[in-house]
Write a protein that holds these residues in place. Structure first.
Motif, short mmCIF file in Angstrom:
data_model
loop_
_atom_site.label_atom_id
_atom_site.label_comp_id
_atom_site.label_asym_id
_atom_site.label_seq_id
_atom_site.Cartn_x
_atom_site.Cartn_y
_atom_site.Cartn_z
N MET A 41 -49.62 56.21 -22.43
CA MET A 41 -49.64 55.73 -21.04
C MET A 41 -49.42 54.23 -20.98
O MET A 41 -48.69 53.73 -20.12
N GLN A 42 -50.00 53.51 -21.90
CA GLN A 42 -49.82 52.05 -21.92
C GLN A 42 -48.37 51.69 -22.24
O GLN A 42 -47.82 50.73 -21.65
N ALA A 69 -45.62 53.49 -21.58
CA ALA A 69 -44.80 53.78 -20.41
C ALA A 69 -45.01 52.73 -19.33
O ALA A 69 -44.05 52.25 -18.69
N ALA A 70 -46.26 52.35 -19.11
CA ALA A 70 -46.55 51.32 -18.11
C ALA A 70 -45.95 49.98 -18.51
O ALA A 70 -45.48 49.21 -17.65
N ARG A 110 -42.22 50.02 -17.58
CA ARG A 110 -42.05 49.87 -16.13
C ARG A 110 -42.32 48.43 -15.69
O ARG A 110 -41.60 47.86 -14.87
N GLY A 111 -43.35 47.84 -16.27
CA GLY A 111 -43.69 46.47 -15.92
C GLY A 111 -42.60 45.48 -16.31
O GLY A 111 -42.31 44.53 -15.57
N ASP A 159 -39.83 45.79 -13.76
CA ASP A 159 -40.25 45.17 -12.49
C ASP A 159 -40.14 43.65 -12.57
O ASP A 159 -39.65 42.99 -11.64
#
Length: 371
Positions: free
Chosen positions: A262-263, A265-266, A269-270, A273
């Motif tokens: 999860m970290q 993938a985040a 995305r970050g 962004d």
């Protein structure tokens, strides 16, 4: 072979330029009956298509055609449907063939080029997110190779390791007044120094995230006597033995593995962004292609099944229709996405494959720029 065997060195070898034609055949497969009954028929049809493509290509000599067909036939005869996963990739040229069973689907394709089609291997490797697990005690250390498919005990790099067994020494016990603690003895320290040395060699050869499983005193001693434990992503304070099984280890590691995924993938995305807000973002095939060629791309995300045939004109890419093929125009690239991914990897760029349509607003491929 499976994706666990796909090291950075082997991937670089597969991406090397070869005498034309290097044939790549990919197709989806099924793990269980009755769906897997169709796989053999599909493979025969693709082999027939490959033969037709070789026959029709004016750049392929009679000798090369016969040699590639022979290697392809040997590969097909060796395919074991009992080991089928979600995709089959066969690579063949005049001198060799390779068979890859992948835990990630791939489309039906036959590609003739001067390099092998490696994007499906790269995507499967990226999707599997390989990692190492070291299970540890004062007497035993085992190394496990982990992917999204599970854990497999490794027999390379000097692992598994077992501490030398010494008979009790009554005179020594009389001198110190007691039996030494398991984790305070010099024997345990020397054993864990050896474990650390072997592990550092493995991590240098095949860098992956590292997870540690063992009792707290064992992990603390590994920290004290070596360097490898410092890079661990997570630890599970659970005793292990030489008989500990893969399912038992996974049960202890699952919370840490899920958090790690999860970290990751985040984090991706970050980064995108931030790139959008700081104007360090490239979207679309032509922009990303230019960024990769100039060495400006630090991270690329591409939809799993995005493919495009293009004509290269003045360093830019122009999509072409299905009637234009590489044998009719020397400037046409049948799979520019695969070529782009290979170039990105050669430049030290990270590559991430994402779900179809997730980059629809950015031309199905995007990059975070270094500068």
């Amino acid at each position: 072979m499976d994706t666990d065997a796909l090291t950075a060195g082997l991937l670089q070898e597969l991406r090397a330029t070869r005498p034309y034609p290097a044939l790549s055949l990919t197709m989806p497969t099924h793990r269980r009956a009755p769906d897997n009954a169709q796989d053999a028929v599909r493979l025969r049809n693709l082999v027939a298509e490959a033969g037709n493509r070789l026959e029709a290509d004016p750049r392929v000599s009679r000798e090369s055609r016969a040699a590639v067909k022979a290697q392809l036939d040997r590969a097909v005869a060796e395919v074991d449907q009992r080991r089928a996963l979600d995709a089959l990739v066969i690579l063949a040229d005049a001198d060799e063939y390779q068979i890859w069973q992948l835990p990630r689907t791939a489309p039906e394709r036959v590609v003739l080029s001067d390099t092998y089609l490696t994007r499906n291997l790269v995507a499967a490797k990226a999707g599997a997110r390989p990692f190492w697990v070291l299970s540890l005690s004062a007497e035993h250390a085992a190394l496990w190779s982990g992917t999204s498919e599970g854990l497999r005990k490794e027999g390379t790099g000097g692992f598994p390791l077992t501490a030398p067994h010494e008979e009790p020494n009554p005179q020594r016990e009389e001198r110190i007044g007691d039996t030494p603690s398991t984790y305070s003895s010099e024997d345990a320290r020397n054993f864990l120094r050896t474990v650390d040395e072997k592990l550092r060699t493995v991590l240098a050869t095949d860098p992956r995230p590292l997870f540690l499983v063992g009792l707290a005193p064992a992990l603390a001693l590994l920290d004290e006597v070596g360097e490898s434990a410092g890079s661990a992503v997570a630890r599970a304070a659970k005793g292990t033995t030489a008989e500990t099984t893969a399912p038992e280890l996974l049960k202890e590691l699952n919370p840490a593995l899920e958090d790690w995924r999860m970290q990751a993938a985040a984090g991706i995305r970050g980064r995108f962004d931030n790139a959008l807000s700081s104007r360090s973002f490239a979207g679309g095939l032509d922009e990303v292609w230019l960024a990769v060629r100039e060495g400006r791309a630090g991270l690329i995300a591409v939809e799993e099944h995005f493919e495009q045939t293009v004509r290269v004109t003045d360093g830019h890419l122009e999509p072409v229709g299905p009637d234009d093929t590489p044998d009719t125009d020397g400037q046409i690239r049948e799979d520019i996405v695969d070529e782009l991914v290979e170039a990105a990897l050669d430049n030290g760029c990270e590559v991430s494959f994402v779900a179809d349509d997730s980059l629809e607003g950015h031309g199905r491929i995007a990059a975070v720029l270094r500068f």
